[in-house]
Design a protein around this motif. Structure first.
Motif, PDB file in Angstrom:
ATOM      1  N   GLU A 339       0.858  -1.173   0.000  1.00 13.50           N
ATOM      2  CA  GLU A 339       0.000   0.000   0.000  1.00 13.50           C
ATOM      3  C   GLU A 339       0.902   1.234   0.000  1.00 13.50           C
ATOM      4  O   GLU A 339       1.729   1.415   0.901  1.00 13.50           O
ATOM      5  N   PRO A 341       0.691   4.626   0.562  1.00 15.85           N
ATOM      6  CA  PRO A 341       0.830   5.562   1.688  1.00 15.85           C
ATOM      7  C   PRO A 341       1.644   4.980   2.842  1.00 15.85           C
ATOM      8  O   PRO A 341       2.523   5.652   3.404  1.00 15.85           O
ATOM      9  N   GLU A 375      -1.194   9.619  -4.095  1.00 18.20           N
ATOM     10  CA  GLU A 375      -1.437   8.876  -2.856  1.00 18.20           C
ATOM     11  C   GLU A 375      -0.338   9.099  -1.822  1.00 18.20           C
ATOM     12  O   GLU A 375      -0.557   8.946  -0.616  1.00 18.20           O
TER      13      GLU A 375
END
Length: 492
Positions: A339, A341, A375
């Motif tokens: 992911e 972030p 992001e």
């Protein structure tokens, strides 16, 4: 494999195990070994040591598709049989020794033969590595006609008289392959093309501190080149290398007084001349095989992708020693499946530190963040006030035209300048591009050297000393040296 323990080599980019296993299964010598393992049966007879009896060699050669008139068939069959036995593709029961009878042992397909079609890629590669060990051992044995004659006559072999030391020969070949590996994986090395045989021979013969090789040394290079020509001919069928042998016409040119390979080793020959002296390149499977042997010898030989399941701290520490291209490839694999972030936040946290490696970790972190999209913005904004990461964050946001990016204060500007130059010095040393970077970073700050020596960065004095050596402006270089002295004299 002979190597310097704990030495660290540049990372290598390897195909997947599945791709490598497919390459192993089509290597000509491995294919022949598998065919003979399937051919072996109740009527197969072997001597002491598991070698096929002489009467069996024509049948083995026929099983490999050789015509009865082909003299090379039995030789290749004998070699493939040794590989089959040593890898476990064939199980042999040796004859009893000592009764004087002509009875022979037997051979049947081994349990490991099933791995060829039903094994995992790693199991196939293990079989191939065992085959490679056999081939390397064979290649380390010189072609000694006198040795065969002595054995046939039952005479005792005097290895000193033959000037053949098995351990020395094996170490020489290991060293050659290690040098070839390094040339292949090194940035700006020979990764895009084959290596001339004289260059490889010279790397083993000419001392590093010898500026001008003597004729005697060049003659040794020529001898080593011919030795390697024979060895690589043996190593190509197992899939280790792609090899262009020495032009046979050269072998007939024996009247030249000067060792001809010397001009090639010294870079004086053109491309056409070079190719005549033999060219060699490790295949992807060869890179895998030599790396496996190096790891076994205690050499640190990283491969791109092996950090994918490690933390960001391990990633940045490792890629700090990589070339820029290898570091980018490793970082991309590390980011895959994570992911974004959370990965960005982990990278930023790992980039902190006032230790000597901190600047280069932050440079690699910046490199990792360069392709990141929107992001990543929240995690990067979160470090705007961090004294070590705030400058990095502002650069990333500004490059993307993000609004509301606060201007850095003077202390952050100077700190980031020192950190950036320290990172470049750690990554590449004093390159030709570094003076331009220094000039660019200092040109827009009046009184730069009057202030920068006060920066609380562990590399401040070191950076200023480097600027004093290479800054393109003589006046600025002098000011940098004065500032470096002040930084060194400043109380801790």
């Amino acid at each position: 494999m002979s190597a310097e323990p704990h030495a660290t080599l540049p990372p290598v980019r390897l195909p997947s195990d599945a791709e490598l296993a497919r390459d192993a299964l089509v290597a000509p010598l491995f294919v022949r070994a598998v065919r003979l393992a399937r051919w072996a049966g109740p009527d197969t007879r072997v001597d002491i040591g598991g070698e096929l009896v002489a009467a069996q060699l024509p049948g083995a050669a026929a099983a490999l598709g050789f015509d009865a008139a082909d003299e090379e068939g039995p030789v290749l069959a004998s070699q493939a049989w040794r590989v089959a036995v040593d890898t476990g593709l064939v199980d042999v029961t040796e004859p009893d020794d000592g009764d004087g009878d002509e009875e022979s042992g037997t051979a049947v397909p081994g349990e490991d033969l099933a791995l060829v079609t039903g094994g995992a890629p790693g199991e196939v590669l293990d079989l191939w590595l065992a085959a490679l060990d056999t081939v390397l051992a064979d290649a380390s044995v010189p072609d000694l006609d006198g040795l065969v004659d002595a054995l046939d006559a039952g005479d005792e072999i005097d290895f000193d008289q033959l000037d053949w030391n098995p351990r020395r020969e094996a170490d020489f070949l290991d060293g050659v392959l290690a040098n070839l590996y390094l040339l292949t994986v090194a940035e700006r090395g020979a990764s895009d093309g084959p290596v001339p045989l004289p260059v490889l021979a010279a790397s083993m013969v000419i001392p590093q501190d010898m500026s001008e090789p003597t004729d005697a040394v060049l003659e040794q290079v020529s001898d080593a080149m011919m030795r390697l020509d024979d060895q690589f001919r043996q190593l190509e069928p197992i899939g280790l290398v792609e090899f262009r042998p020495v032009d046979e016409a050269l072998m007939a040119e024996v009247d030249d007084e000067e060792p001809a390979a010397g001009s090639v080793a010294g870079g004086a020959a053109d491309d056409e001349d070079v190719s005549r002296y033999g060219m060699v390149r490790l295949t992807p499977l060869g890179l895998y095989g030599i790396r496996a042997r190096m790891l076994e010898a205690g050499v640190v030989a990283p491969a791109v992708g092996e950090l994918a399941d490690k933390g960001a701290d391990a990633l940045l520490d490792a890629v700090s020693g990589y070339s820029e291209g290898a570091a980018q490839a490793e970082i991309e694999q590390w980011l895959t499946g994570r992911e974004l972030p959370a990965a960005v936040a982990e990278l930023l946290a790992a980039a902190r530190g006032a230790d000597e490696g901190g600047p280069l970790r932050r440079l690699r972190c910046q490199q990792a963040l360069a392709p990141a999209g929107p992001e990543a913005e929240p995690a990067i904004r979160a470090v705007l006030d961090d004294p070590e990461l705030g400058g990095l964050a502002r650069v990333w946001l500004s490059e993307r035209g993000v609004a509301d990016v606060p201007a850095p204060d003077g202390a952050m500007v100077f700190w980031l300048t020192v950190d950036t130059i320290a990172a470049q010095l750690a990554a590449d040393g004093e390159t030709a591009e570094l003076p331009l970077l220094m000039e660019s970073l200092t040109a827009h700050h009046a009184g730069f050297f009057d202030q920068v020596w006060r920066v609380e960065h562990p590399a401040t004095a070191y950076v200023l000393e480097a600027m004093g050596r290479v800054h393109p402006d003589k006046k600025a270089a002098k000011e940098a040296r004065k500032a470096a002295f002040k930084a060194r004299s400043r109380p801790s």
